[in-house]
Scaffold this motif. Structure first.
Motif, PDB file in Angstrom:
ATOM      1  N   VAL A 154      25.105  77.108 -29.105  1.00 11.41           N
ATOM      2  CA  VAL A 154      25.381  78.508 -29.455  1.00 11.41           C
ATOM      3  C   VAL A 154      26.780  78.671 -30.037  1.00 11.41           C
ATOM      4  CG1 VAL A 154      23.783  79.384 -27.723  1.00 11.41           C
ATOM      5  CG2 VAL A 154      26.169  78.984 -27.099  1.00 11.41           C
ATOM      6  N   SER A 155      27.366  77.558 -30.516  1.00  4.56           N
ATOM      7  CA  SER A 155      28.714  77.574 -31.126  1.00  4.56           C
ATOM      8  C   SER A 155      29.771  78.009 -30.128  1.00  4.56           C
ATOM      9  CB  SER A 155      28.736  78.481 -32.359  1.00  4.56           C
ATOM     10  OG  SER A 155      27.818  78.024 -33.330  1.00  4.56           O
ATOM     11  N   GLY A 156      29.583  77.654 -28.871  1.00 14.34           N
ATOM     12  CA  GLY A 156      30.581  77.941 -27.853  1.00 14.34           C
ATOM     13  C   GLY A 156      31.533  76.770 -27.665  1.00 14.34           C
ATOM     14  N   GLU A 157      32.395  76.912 -26.685  1.00 12.28           N
ATOM     15  CA  GLU A 157      33.390  75.889 -26.372  1.00 12.28           C
ATOM     16  C   GLU A 157      33.037  75.247 -25.031  1.00 12.28           C
ATOM     17  OE1 GLU A 157      35.956  74.779 -28.042  1.00 12.28           O
ATOM     18  OE2 GLU A 157      35.909  76.167 -29.740  1.00 12.28           O
ATOM     19  N   TYR A 158      33.058  73.913 -24.997  1.00  9.40           N
ATOM     20  CA  TYR A 158      32.875  73.192 -23.739  1.00  9.40           C
ATOM     21  C   TYR A 158      34.205  72.559 -23.357  1.00  9.40           C
ATOM     22  CZ  TYR A 158      31.548  69.654 -20.348  1.00  9.40           C
ATOM     23  OH  TYR A 158      31.486  68.874 -19.232  1.00  9.40           O
ATOM     24  N   VAL A 159      34.640  72.770 -22.118  1.00 16.06           N
ATOM     25  CA  VAL A 159      35.921  72.263 -21.623  1.00 16.06           C
ATOM     26  C   VAL A 159      35.634  71.137 -20.645  1.00 16.06           C
ATOM     27  CG1 VAL A 159      38.055  72.816 -20.424  1.00 16.06           C
ATOM     28  CG2 VAL A 159      36.977  74.519 -21.910  1.00 16.06           C
ATOM     29  N   ASP A 160      36.074  69.944 -20.970  1.00 16.62           N
ATOM     30  CA  ASP A 160      35.884  68.768 -20.129  1.00 16.62           C
ATOM     31  C   ASP A 160      37.132  68.587 -19.274  1.00 16.62           C
ATOM     32  OD1 ASP A 160      35.178  66.423 -18.941  1.00 16.62           O
ATOM     33  OD2 ASP A 160      34.980  65.250 -20.781  1.00 16.62           O
ATOM     34  N   ILE A 161      36.996  68.731 -17.960  1.00 14.91           N
ATOM     35  CA  ILE A 161      38.129  68.615 -17.034  1.00 14.91           C
ATOM     36  C   ILE A 161      38.072  67.334 -16.217  1.00 14.91           C
ATOM     37  CG2 ILE A 161      38.297  71.118 -16.862  1.00 14.91           C
ATOM     38  CD1 ILE A 161      36.957  70.873 -14.097  1.00 14.91           C
ATOM     39  N   TRP A 162      37.121  66.461 -16.514  1.00 11.48           N
ATOM     40  CA  TRP A 162      36.873  65.293 -15.673  1.00 11.48           C
ATOM     41  C   TRP A 162      38.112  64.400 -15.553  1.00 11.48           C
ATOM     42  CZ3 TRP A 162      32.460  64.323 -12.927  1.00 11.48           C
ATOM     43  CH2 TRP A 162      32.333  63.061 -12.345  1.00 11.48           C
ATOM     44  N   GLU A 163      38.777  64.152 -16.678  1.00 11.93           N
ATOM     45  CA  GLU A 163      39.903  63.223 -16.665  1.00 11.93           C
ATOM     46  C   GLU A 163      41.079  63.738 -15.843  1.00 11.93           C
ATOM     47  OE1 GLU A 163      39.876  60.255 -17.845  1.00 11.93           O
ATOM     48  OE2 GLU A 163      37.885  60.393 -18.737  1.00 11.93           O
ATOM     49  N   GLY A 164      41.137  65.027 -15.585  1.00 14.93           N
ATOM     50  CA  GLY A 164      42.257  65.572 -14.823  1.00 14.93           C
ATOM     51  C   GLY A 164      42.157  65.374 -13.331  1.00 14.93           C
ATOM     52  N   PHE A 165      41.003  64.912 -12.835  1.00 17.85           N
ATOM     53  CA  PHE A 165      40.823  64.786 -11.393  1.00 17.85           C
ATOM     54  C   PHE A 165      40.299  63.404 -11.001  1.00 17.85           C
ATOM     55  CE2 PHE A 165      40.531  69.225 -12.525  1.00 17.85           C
ATOM     56  CZ  PHE A 165      41.350  69.835 -11.584  1.00 17.85           C
ATOM     57  N   VAL A 166      40.537  62.404 -11.834  1.00 20.22           N
ATOM     58  CA  VAL A 166      40.191  61.020 -11.533  1.00 20.22           C
ATOM     59  C   VAL A 166      41.381  60.139 -11.898  1.00 20.22           C
ATOM     60  CG1 VAL A 166      37.703  61.324 -11.845  1.00 20.22           C
ATOM     61  CG2 VAL A 166      39.118  60.708 -13.804  1.00 20.22           C
ATOM     62  N   ASP A 167      41.346  58.885 -11.414  1.00 22.93           N
ATOM     63  CA  ASP A 167      42.412  57.946 -11.725  1.00 22.93           C
ATOM     64  C   ASP A 167      42.017  57.092 -12.926  1.00 22.93           C
ATOM     65  OD1 ASP A 167      40.468  56.330 -10.681  1.00 22.93           O
ATOM     66  OD2 ASP A 167      41.591  55.712  -8.903  1.00 22.93           O
ATOM     67  N   GLU A 168      42.783  56.006 -13.135  1.00 17.02           N
ATOM     68  CA  GLU A 168      42.518  55.146 -14.283  1.00 17.02           C
ATOM     69  C   GLU A 168      41.174  54.453 -14.190  1.00 17.02           C
ATOM     70  OE1 GLU A 168      45.082  55.058 -12.363  1.00 17.02           O
ATOM     71  OE2 GLU A 168      46.838  55.645 -13.561  1.00 17.02           O
ATOM     72  N   ALA A 169      40.684  54.217 -12.974  1.00 15.21           N
ATOM     73  CA  ALA A 169      39.388  53.568 -12.779  1.00 15.21           C
ATOM     74  C   ALA A 169      38.236  54.570 -12.720  1.00 15.21           C
ATOM     75  CB  ALA A 169      39.397  52.721 -11.506  1.00 15.21           C
ATOM     76  N   ASP A 170      38.500  55.823 -13.081  1.00 14.12           N
ATOM     77  CA  ASP A 170      37.484  56.881 -13.071  1.00 14.12           C
ATOM     78  C   ASP A 170      36.982  57.167 -11.660  1.00 14.12           C
ATOM     79  OD1 ASP A 170      36.152  58.835 -14.506  1.00 14.12           O
ATOM     80  OD2 ASP A 170      34.352  57.629 -14.771  1.00 14.12           O
ATOM     81  N   ASP A 171      37.844  57.003 -10.658  1.00 15.97           N
ATOM     82  CA  ASP A 171      37.501  57.278  -9.267  1.00 15.97           C
ATOM     83  C   ASP A 171      38.129  58.597  -8.831  1.00 15.97           C
ATOM     84  OD1 ASP A 171      36.078  54.901  -9.066  1.00 15.97           O
ATOM     85  OD2 ASP A 171      37.845  53.758  -8.427  1.00 15.97           O
ATOM     86  N   PHE A 172      37.511  59.223  -7.851  1.00 14.56           N
ATOM     87  CA  PHE A 172      37.990  60.497  -7.321  1.00 14.56           C
ATOM     88  C   PHE A 172      39.381  60.333  -6.706  1.00 14.56           C
ATOM     89  CE2 PHE A 172      38.567  63.011  -3.463  1.00 14.56           C
ATOM     90  CZ  PHE A 172      38.483  64.300  -3.972  1.00 14.56           C
ATOM     91  N   ILE A 173      40.229  61.339  -6.877  1.00  7.94           N
ATOM     92  CA  ILE A 173      41.561  61.325  -6.303  1.00  7.94           C
ATOM     93  C   ILE A 173      41.812  62.651  -5.585  1.00  7.94           C
ATOM     94  CG2 ILE A 173      42.577  59.703  -7.945  1.00  7.94           C
ATOM     95  CD1 ILE A 173      43.652  62.091  -9.513  1.00  7.94           C
ATOM     96  N   TYR A 174      42.565  62.576  -4.488  1.00  7.55           N
ATOM     97  CA  TYR A 174      42.996  63.774  -3.796  1.00  7.55           C
ATOM     98  C   TYR A 174      44.250  64.356  -4.431  1.00  7.55           C
ATOM     99  CZ  TYR A 174      39.767  63.129   0.136  1.00  7.55           C
ATOM    100  OH  TYR A 174      38.640  63.025   0.912  1.00  7.55           O
ATOM    101  N   SER A 175      45.158  63.496  -4.829  1.00  3.76           N
ATOM    102  CA  SER A 175      46.432  63.916  -5.404  1.00  3.76           C
ATOM    103  C   SER A 175      46.574  63.344  -6.802  1.00  3.76           C
ATOM    104  CB  SER A 175      47.604  63.456  -4.524  1.00  3.76           C
ATOM    105  OG  SER A 175      47.486  63.994  -3.218  1.00  3.76           O
TER     106      SER A 175
END
Length: 459
Positions: free
Chosen positions: A256-277
């Motif tokens: 629909v010509s909208g915007e998708y915001v990908d936030i995944w990289e902001g809450f994982v580490d270099e190995a793509d694992d979950f991080i608390y801090s």
């Protein structure tokens, strides 16, 4: 029996008798002390027989009953909100009696402020909280949250978003709709035909239909859509499902010509694992997620808003009001110009979040397109063969020059300026041409004649 034997036996009886007397006295003393203890001894450990036989016990501190005190639990410090950080950097240091957690009053919103409508589940509430702090000092942007923490697109019997979304848009008249949902959708879909298990082909088709329905409702009301993806979670299976959900959200927003915001990289580490801090919006390492591994802290809310604001600003950037009248009452019209005639551009701030694909500067509005009688620099160069001013010595001076003015300096040639005076050479001896070079045949004949002459000459 001899005298010595009798003496030895008598001594043994006396030793045994003495030892028995000492034991008897010790027992009597122990019983007396146990029955009638003194106030000082009552607080000490009871003495044993060995203590009485081989010496007194060392002085010990009396036993005391210490009251049970609960130790305070360590408090995890979280990064202050953006509005708090800004106020702390500009305001003087507060007094000790002032409360450190006092929040500054937000700016009063203008009557013409554009509304950002945030909808979704409990993570959408976190996003709305971060956006309110982010736009706290902007009087032209108002953030409104219409969220339901336990809602989703699966349990429509609990909260029906397709039914609620249309009236919400008509009531608030937002400039943009921001959607964030999916954390509660990891469950079967129940319907008249039975229950569809999670991630089955039938479940996938039905869930995709509901995602597309949300996008179509927003588009029907002619409002831009910004869909914020889900972050990673502490549990691996949950994170895997979020990856699948985010792919559906991306497809629906782009359709629909909208915007998708990908936030995944902001809450994982270099190995793509979950991080608390992790790094906050200011680059400092702070706690982003709570101990449950699902919900966000205040620093996590700010980071959600940081990612989403890049897309939201494209729809809520306000144009500056144009003053149509000058001081003397004359009508002032905006200049007619096109991009090709521009010879300079305004500076761009490095902190501008719209640098990643925005069509205009933040707050600059749309580019005015009009008619200009002045040819552009491109037209001057390509069509007319003219540069941008023919400034001598500049790199864009492409004019042809035969160098005649530099070679012919009056009646004196350029060589006159050197160490050789051509006029003097012409007057004294003139310029003689070089002798002509002989041909090869003439050289052979001359050499042959000279050899014969030397052979015929007398010795």
């Amino acid at each position: 029996m001899s005298l010595r034997s009798g003496t030895k036996i008598g001594g043994q009886h006396r030793c045994r008798a003495g030892l028995g007397a000492m034991v008897t006295l010790g027992l009597l003393s122990f019983l007396i002390t146990a029955v009638h203890p003194s106030p000082a001894v009552a607080q000490e450990r009871p003495r044993t027989i060995l203590d009485m036989l081989f010496g007194g016990q060392p002085q010990r501190r009396p036993y005391r009953i210490r009251p049970t005190v609960e130790e305070p639990q360590p408090v995890r410090r979280q990064a202050p909100r953006r509005s708090e950080r800004k106020s702390r950097s500009t305001a003087p240091a507060p007094k000790a009696a002032a409360s450190a957690s006092a929040k500054p009053a937000p700016a009063e919103k203008s009557g013409e402020a554009k509304t950002v409508l945030v909808i979704g589940d409990f993570l959408a509430a976190s996003l709305a909280s971060g956006l309110k702090d982010s736009y706290a000092d902007n009087a032209m942007v108002s953030v409104k949250a219409s969220v339901n923490g336990s809602s989703g697109l699966v349990r429509q019997d609990h909260y029906d978003w397709p039914e609620k979304l249309g009236p919400l848009i008509e009531e608030d008249d937002p400039a943009v709709v921001v959607m964030m949902i999916g954390s509660n959708d990891r469950q079967p879909i129940s319907g008249n035909g039975g229950s569809l298990s999670l991630r089955s082909p039938e479940w996938n088709a039905e869930y995709q239909r509901r995602v597309d329905e949300i996008a179509d409702i927003v588009t029907k009301h002619e409002v831009p859509l910004v869909w914020v993806g889900a972050p990673s979670f502490k549990f691996d299976r949950m994170s895997e499902d979020m990856v699948y959900f985010n792919d559906l959200y991306r497809q629906a927003a782009q359709r629909v010509s909208g915007e998708y915001v990908d936030i995944w990289e902001g809450f994982v580490d270099e190995a793509d694992d979950f991080i608390y801090s992790g790094p906050s919006v200011d680059g400092q390492t702070v706690q982003l997620r709570n101990s449950d591994g699902i919900t966000m802290t205040e620093a996590g809310n700010d980071k959600l808003a940081f990612f989403a604001r890049k897309a939201i600003d494209r729809f809520v950037a306000t144009d500056r009001p144009v003053n149509a009248l000058s001081d003397d009452g004359a009508i002032v019209l905006p200049p007619l110009a096109i991009a090709a005639t521009a010879v300079r551009s305004p500076p761009v701030s490095l902190a501008d979040p719209s640098l990643d694909g925005g069509d205009a500067l933040l707050g600059g509005g749309a580019t005015r397109i009009g008619l200009s009688l002045e040819p552009s620099p491109r037209e001057k160069l390509v069509l007319n063969g003219r540069g941008t001013g023919h400034v001598d010595g500049r790199a864009d001076d492409f004019a042809w020059n035969d160098k005649a003015s530099a070679v012919a300096a009056g009646d004196k040639p350029v060589a006159y300026q050197g160490s050789l005076d051509l006029n003097k050479i012409r007057q004294e001896q003139g310029i003689k041409p070089l002798p002509e070079m002989p041909t090869i045949l003439d050289a052979i004949m001359d050499d042959w004649s000279q050899s014969n002459a030397e052979a015929q000459a007398p010795n």
